[in-house]
Design an enzyme around this catalytic site. Structure first.
Site, mmCIF file in Angstrom:
data_model
loop_
_atom_site.group_PDB
_atom_site.id
_atom_site.type_symbol
_atom_site.label_atom_id
_atom_site.label_comp_id
_atom_site.label_asym_id
_atom_site.label_seq_id
_atom_site.Cartn_x
_atom_site.Cartn_y
_atom_site.Cartn_z
ATOM 1 N N PRO A 195 -4.102 -11.478 9.358
ATOM 2 C CA PRO A 195 -4.772 -11.856 8.102
ATOM 3 C C PRO A 195 -5.802 -10.847 7.602
ATOM 4 O O PRO A 195 -5.932 -10.639 6.400
ATOM 5 C CB PRO A 195 -5.425 -13.200 8.442
ATOM 6 C CG PRO A 195 -4.589 -13.760 9.541
ATOM 7 C CD PRO A 195 -4.132 -12.584 10.341
ATOM 8 N N ASN A 196 -6.522 -10.211 8.513
ATOM 9 C CA ASN A 196 -7.629 -9.343 8.084
ATOM 10 C C ASN A 196 -7.387 -7.858 8.345
ATOM 11 O O ASN A 196 -8.302 -7.054 8.210
ATOM 12 C CB ASN A 196 -8.928 -9.779 8.769
ATOM 13 C CG ASN A 196 -9.349 -11.169 8.362
ATOM 14 O OD1 ASN A 196 -9.353 -11.502 7.178
ATOM 15 N ND2 ASN A 196 -9.691 -12.005 9.329
ATOM 16 N N GLY A 226 -3.700 -6.128 7.924
ATOM 17 C CA GLY A 226 -2.657 -5.549 7.086
ATOM 18 C C GLY A 226 -2.249 -4.181 7.590
ATOM 19 O O GLY A 226 -1.830 -4.028 8.733
ATOM 20 N N GLN A 281 14.026 -7.775 -19.992
ATOM 21 C CA GLN A 281 13.842 -7.374 -21.388
ATOM 22 C C GLN A 281 15.165 -7.409 -22.154
ATOM 23 O O GLN A 281 15.223 -7.857 -23.306
ATOM 24 C CB GLN A 281 13.234 -5.975 -21.444
ATOM 25 C CG GLN A 281 12.623 -5.606 -22.780
ATOM 26 C CD GLN A 281 11.332 -6.376 -23.046
ATOM 27 O OE1 GLN A 281 10.725 -6.933 -22.140
ATOM 28 N NE2 GLN A 281 10.913 -6.419 -24.295
ATOM 29 N N ILE A 282 16.223 -6.938 -21.523
ATOM 30 C CA ILE A 282 17.530 -6.931 -22.177
ATOM 31 C C ILE A 282 18.036 -8.359 -22.405
ATOM 32 O O ILE A 282 18.629 -8.666 -23.443
ATOM 33 C CB ILE A 282 18.536 -6.104 -21.349
ATOM 34 C CG1 ILE A 282 18.181 -4.610 -21.442
ATOM 35 C CG2 ILE A 282 19.967 -6.340 -21.807
ATOM 36 C CD1 ILE A 282 18.944 -3.722 -20.486
ATOM 37 N N GLU A 309 6.500 -4.142 4.642
ATOM 38 C CA GLU A 309 6.679 -3.010 5.562
ATOM 39 C C GLU A 309 5.980 -1.747 5.060
ATOM 40 O O GLU A 309 6.502 -0.639 5.170
ATOM 41 C CB GLU A 309 8.163 -2.766 5.854
ATOM 42 C CG GLU A 309 8.798 -3.946 6.587
ATOM 43 C CD GLU A 309 10.138 -3.647 7.196
ATOM 44 O OE1 GLU A 309 10.325 -2.522 7.702
ATOM 45 O OE2 GLU A 309 10.999 -4.539 7.191
ATOM 46 N N THR A 340 2.925 -0.869 1.829
ATOM 47 C CA THR A 340 2.867 -0.801 0.374
ATOM 48 C C THR A 340 3.281 0.586 -0.136
ATOM 49 O O THR A 340 3.365 1.549 0.635
ATOM 50 C CB THR A 340 1.441 -1.082 -0.117
ATOM 51 O OG1 THR A 340 0.571 -0.049 0.400
ATOM 52 C CG2 THR A 340 0.945 -2.446 0.343
ATOM 53 N N SER A 341 3.501 0.674 -1.419
ATOM 54 C CA SER A 341 3.835 1.978 -2.008
ATOM 55 C C SER A 341 2.735 2.997 -1.735
ATOM 56 O O SER A 341 3.008 4.187 -1.514
ATOM 57 C CB SER A 341 4.044 1.827 -3.525
ATOM 58 O OG SER A 341 5.209 1.075 -3.799
ATOM 59 N N GLU A 342 1.496 2.524 -1.737
ATOM 60 C CA GLU A 342 0.368 3.432 -1.474
ATOM 61 C C GLU A 342 0.416 3.964 -0.043
ATOM 62 O O GLU A 342 0.135 5.147 0.214
ATOM 63 C CB GLU A 342 -0.947 2.705 -1.738
ATOM 64 C CG GLU A 342 -1.212 2.389 -3.213
ATOM 65 C CD GLU A 342 -0.351 1.253 -3.758
ATOM 66 O OE1 GLU A 342 -0.200 1.169 -4.996
ATOM 67 O OE2 GLU A 342 0.176 0.450 -2.954
#
Length: 379
Positions: A128-129, A131, A336-337, A363, A365-367
């Site tokens: 939880p704390n 990540g 959108q389409i 698994e 983040t992008s960062e």
């Protein structure tokens, strides 16, 4: 790298499509609404060999490589991202950790049950704390005779409630020491080992996500994977393969959203012609197709390198980063389409849109992927 699908890949893709049409599509929106984890589906996937794709045949697996594995996940995710996610987590995390790092005795005990789908696997690293800051994990394992006693909690664990066995990483050394964490195999039913709260999620709702709670949980030393203190290092290697899984998952969701958008654009008429005739829509489809193709090349390149025993730390992070972001963009454009219908549950676009977002988070983040890539580049 061979860009033409092999006979095995073609066979697996068709098998998954047939299976999905019969066992997934008729029920997936109900599973999504109720957040039901359809465990019987995974037992059936096990019968097809898809719960042990990478496991050698001597342990009851299919004995395939990552190219076939990526194909299977992508085809499942085109139908339902939730099923693709759970299949990927079972294969690459729990089963993958045991396959890569466990003793021969442990492999023979657990892999046949996991590869057959008789048992569902979970994998516990996140807390939880902490990540991404896994070095500061608070779940501790204290040596006590022939046992380790675990106390703490994990969260965002796929199959945390329904899993029959979990690979769990706990701290056995000092906080922040990368060699102070150890991996344990813990079976469901072990006293002191329980599932906690189930998450109520935006997407991937048929893939179960819960807490794992340890209260004076006694785990025999024979269930330690590898050496004491190697758990975190093992996890980093497992995650290299896991990122290929998420890239494949992203690719499948993007392909599913794109194909739905193409079909709808041909069927939907405005001003007496299909909307695919309009440049604003056609250009969206062109961008979507191009980005999917690029994501596919990155993903299969990482898979091919993995099959050849090469280090894929950078390549798997690149594939995961790009494919997951493409998945979100493509799903957004699909909505959108579809226009107003894309915002309703009568059409598939909204589910792809909700499911895609997890791929940029799970698994790593992008960062975090950018951090992994940058460190590899700057060595």
């Amino acid at each position: 790298m061979e860009l033409v699908a092999t006979e095995n890949q073609t066979m697996i893709a068709q098998m998954v499509r047939d299976f999905g049409a019969q066992h997934i599509k008729p029920h997936m929106m109900r599973w999504d609404e109720t957040q039901e984890f359809p465990i019987d589906v995974f037992h059936k996937l096990g019968e097809l060999g898809l719960m042990g794709v990478l496991v050698p045949q001597e342990y009851g697996g299919s004995g395939f490589g990552y190219m076939e594995y990526v194909t299977a996940i992508a085809e499942l995710a085109k139908i339902d991202g939730s099923i693709g996610l759970s299949m990927a987590a079972h294969n690459s995390l729990c089963t993958g950790h045991i396959l890569q790092h466990a003793s021969e005795e442990q492999k023979r005990k657990y892999l046949p049950k996991l590869a057959s789908g008789e048992w569902i696997g979970a994998w516990g690293l996140t807390e939880p704390n902490t990540g991404s800051d896994a070095g500061n994990m608070r779940t501790v394992a204290v040596e006590d005779g022939d046992y380790y006693v675990l106390n703490g909690a994990k969260n965002f664990i796929t199959h945390g409630k329904s899993g029959n066995v979990a690979v769990v990483i706990a701290r056995t050394g000092e906080v922040g020491d990368s060699h102070g964490m150890t991996a344990f195999i813990i079976e469901r039913g072990t006293p002191g080992f329980a599932a906690g709260r189930k998450e109520d999620k935006l997407g991937m709702r048929a893939s179960e996500t819960t807490e794992l709670i340890f209260t004076d949980c006694r785990v025999p030393k024979e269930n330690v994977i590898g050496k004491v203190g190697d758990g975190f290092v093992q996890s980093l290697k497992v995650l290299d393969g896991g990122r290929i899984s998420i890239a494949a998952l992203s690719l499948g969701i993007a392909q599913g959203a794109y194909e739905a958008a193409v079909q709808y654009s041909k069927e939907r008429h405005q001003f007496n012609q299909p909307i695919s005739n309009f440049q604003g829509v056609a250009f969206k489809l062109a961008d979507m197709a191009t980005e999917i193709e690029a994501a596919s090349l990155l993903t299969y390149r990482a898979a091919d390198m993995k099959d050849h025993g090469q280090n894929v730390n950078r390549e798997s992070a690149m594939a995961k980063l790009y494919a997951s972001e493409v998945s979100v963009r493509v799903a957004n454009e699909a909505v959108q389409i579809f226009g107003g219908y894309g915002y309703t549950k009568d059409y598939p676009a909204e589910k792809y849109y909700r499911d895609a977002k997890l791929c940029t988070i799970g698994e790593g983040t992008s960062e975090i992927q950018k951090l992994v890539i940058a460190r590899a580049l700057l060595k």
